[in-house]
Design a protein around this motif. Sequence first.
Motif, short mmCIF file in Angstrom:
data_model
loop_
_atom_site.label_atom_id
_atom_site.label_comp_id
_atom_site.label_asym_id
_atom_site.label_seq_id
_atom_site.Cartn_x
_atom_site.Cartn_y
_atom_site.Cartn_z
N SER A 147 14.92 47.95 30.19
CA SER A 147 15.46 48.76 29.09
C SER A 147 16.95 49.03 29.26
CB SER A 147 14.71 50.09 29.00
OG SER A 147 14.96 50.90 30.14
N GLN A 148 17.47 48.82 30.47
CA GLN A 148 18.89 49.09 30.75
C GLN A 148 19.75 47.83 30.69
OE1 GLN A 148 19.73 52.54 31.20
NE2 GLN A 148 17.67 52.37 30.36
N LEU A 149 19.14 46.70 30.41
CA LEU A 149 19.89 45.44 30.37
C LEU A 149 20.57 45.26 29.02
CD1 LEU A 149 20.59 42.83 31.91
CD2 LEU A 149 18.55 41.80 30.88
N VAL A 150 21.86 45.01 29.05
CA VAL A 150 22.69 44.87 27.85
C VAL A 150 23.17 43.42 27.76
CG1 VAL A 150 24.89 45.56 26.80
CG2 VAL A 150 23.40 47.28 27.86
N GLY A 151 23.11 42.87 26.58
CA GLY A 151 23.54 41.49 26.37
C GLY A 151 24.98 41.40 25.91
N PRO A 152 25.46 40.18 25.66
CA PRO A 152 26.84 39.98 25.22
C PRO A 152 27.11 40.66 23.89
CG PRO A 152 25.55 37.97 25.00
CD PRO A 152 24.72 38.91 25.76
N PRO A 155 26.93 47.35 23.17
CA PRO A 155 27.67 48.43 23.81
C PRO A 155 27.12 48.81 25.18
CG PRO A 155 26.30 49.28 22.04
CD PRO A 155 26.21 47.80 21.96
N LEU A 156 28.03 49.11 26.09
CA LEU A 156 27.69 49.73 27.36
C LEU A 156 27.81 51.23 27.15
CD1 LEU A 156 29.37 47.41 30.00
CD2 LEU A 156 26.96 48.06 29.93
N GLU A 157 26.69 51.91 27.23
CA GLU A 157 26.65 53.33 26.88
C GLU A 157 26.65 54.20 28.13
OE1 GLU A 157 24.01 55.39 23.61
OE2 GLU A 157 22.90 55.32 25.50
N MET A 158 27.63 55.09 28.22
CA MET A 158 27.62 56.10 29.27
C MET A 158 26.58 57.15 28.93
SD MET A 158 31.57 57.03 30.18
CE MET A 158 32.13 57.23 28.49
N PRO A 159 25.78 57.59 29.91
CA PRO A 159 24.91 58.74 29.65
C PRO A 159 25.76 59.96 29.25
CG PRO A 159 24.35 57.67 31.72
CD PRO A 159 25.64 57.07 31.27
N GLY A 160 25.15 60.88 28.54
CA GLY A 160 25.88 62.06 28.12
C GLY A 160 26.43 62.88 29.27
N PHE A 161 25.77 62.83 30.42
CA PHE A 161 26.19 63.61 31.57
C PHE A 161 27.19 62.86 32.45
CE2 PHE A 161 22.12 61.49 32.47
CZ PHE A 161 22.50 60.63 33.48
N LEU A 212 22.62 54.37 38.30
CA LEU A 212 21.42 54.38 37.46
C LEU A 212 21.81 54.48 35.99
CD1 LEU A 212 18.37 54.21 37.74
CD2 LEU A 212 18.29 56.70 37.80
N ARG A 213 22.11 53.33 35.39
CA ARG A 213 22.57 53.28 34.00
C ARG A 213 22.60 51.83 33.51
NH1 ARG A 213 26.53 57.04 34.43
NH2 ARG A 213 25.35 57.60 36.28
N LYS A 214 23.16 51.61 32.35
CA LYS A 214 23.20 50.28 31.73
C LYS A 214 23.98 49.28 32.59
CE LYS A 214 21.46 51.69 27.65
NZ LYS A 214 20.25 51.15 27.01
N ALA A 215 23.72 48.01 32.34
CA ALA A 215 24.48 46.92 32.94
C ALA A 215 24.41 45.73 31.98
CB ALA A 215 23.93 46.53 34.30
N ALA A 216 25.47 44.93 31.96
CA ALA A 216 25.54 43.81 31.02
C ALA A 216 25.60 42.48 31.75
CB ALA A 216 26.77 43.95 30.13
N ILE A 217 24.99 41.46 31.16
CA ILE A 217 25.17 40.09 31.66
C ILE A 217 25.61 39.20 30.51
CG2 ILE A 217 23.58 40.32 33.60
CD1 ILE A 217 21.45 38.89 32.01
#
Length: 332
Positions: A147-152, A155-161, A212-217
């Motif tokens: 659920s945290q994997l981001v594609g090309p 958006p890479l989303e920062m958590p609110g905190f 512990l957050r999003k990451a893109a490949i």
Amino acid sequence: MSLRLLQMRAADGTRSVVFADGGKAAVLGGVATIRELAQGAIASGMSLAEAARACPGGAEIDLPHELAAGRFIAPIDHADPAHLLLTGTGLTHLGSAEGRDKMHRDAAMAEHKTDSMRIFLEGLEGGKPAEGQIGQQPEWFYKGDGSQLVGPGEPLEMPGFAKDGGEEPELAGIYLIGPDGTPFRLGFALANEFSDHVTERHNYLWLAHSKLRKAAIGPELLIDQAPADLRGTSRILRDGKVLWEKPFLSGEDNMSHSLANLEHHHFKYGLFRRPGDVHVHFFGTATLSFSDGLRTQVGDAFEIEAAPFTLPLRNPLTRAEAADAPVAVRVL
């Protein structure tokens, strides 16, 4: 020329796999996902390249055009995101200790090495063991599930905190666990591992929180080689203009650990050899805009490119709404 696999998704949701050989690319017939192609290769005893070549060829594809149209998705995924794991190793590159040490040295007495420097030096000494030997284990971290994997382009989303949203340009290894528990490396992708360096700088024991957050490949899965000397560029754009730009190095020639050693210390845990699972493992970096004093902001865009990959990885930076109250746990 390099062999790459890509995944496309049409407007109606139809999936397809693209096989790129040098400058030519075409849709593969008979498969809808790279994971499906890899499962077939394992079952038949083929390499992934052989399995791709055995598929009937379809329409030719203009890769830059399809990237601009937003049709490429991450080159690996899983129908059940819980069966895709994002993990990584740090302090693995020959220059990677410098930025980390800058964060942590104030917390240590000047005459003592920081824990980060100790891990780096131990890897430098024992991270590339002789064939058949086990070397020094690296720093390891967990980033989340599929659920945290981001594609090309996503958006890479920062958590609110989050205190920060910083890029980490690197290589990621892509793996599928075979029916007998054997890890199969499918290939490599360009990656933006994405971390909260302000949180990490506060105390290195908060590294787990910072990761512990999003990451893109990137869109391309490189399947025919393990780059020994990867040289690329990482940049940050603000309002469409380059705000920061720096070269980065990866590949075993520029690392303090061998890929085989990093892979052993991840897959030595039996829970990471569950048949059918997918792993995206980030191999680390030595280049951070944060180390140069840059602070990103919402609306910035990250861009990473490196040969032999032919397409860049681009992702805008966004932020989730901050929670206005603590998360409450109900007692049953």
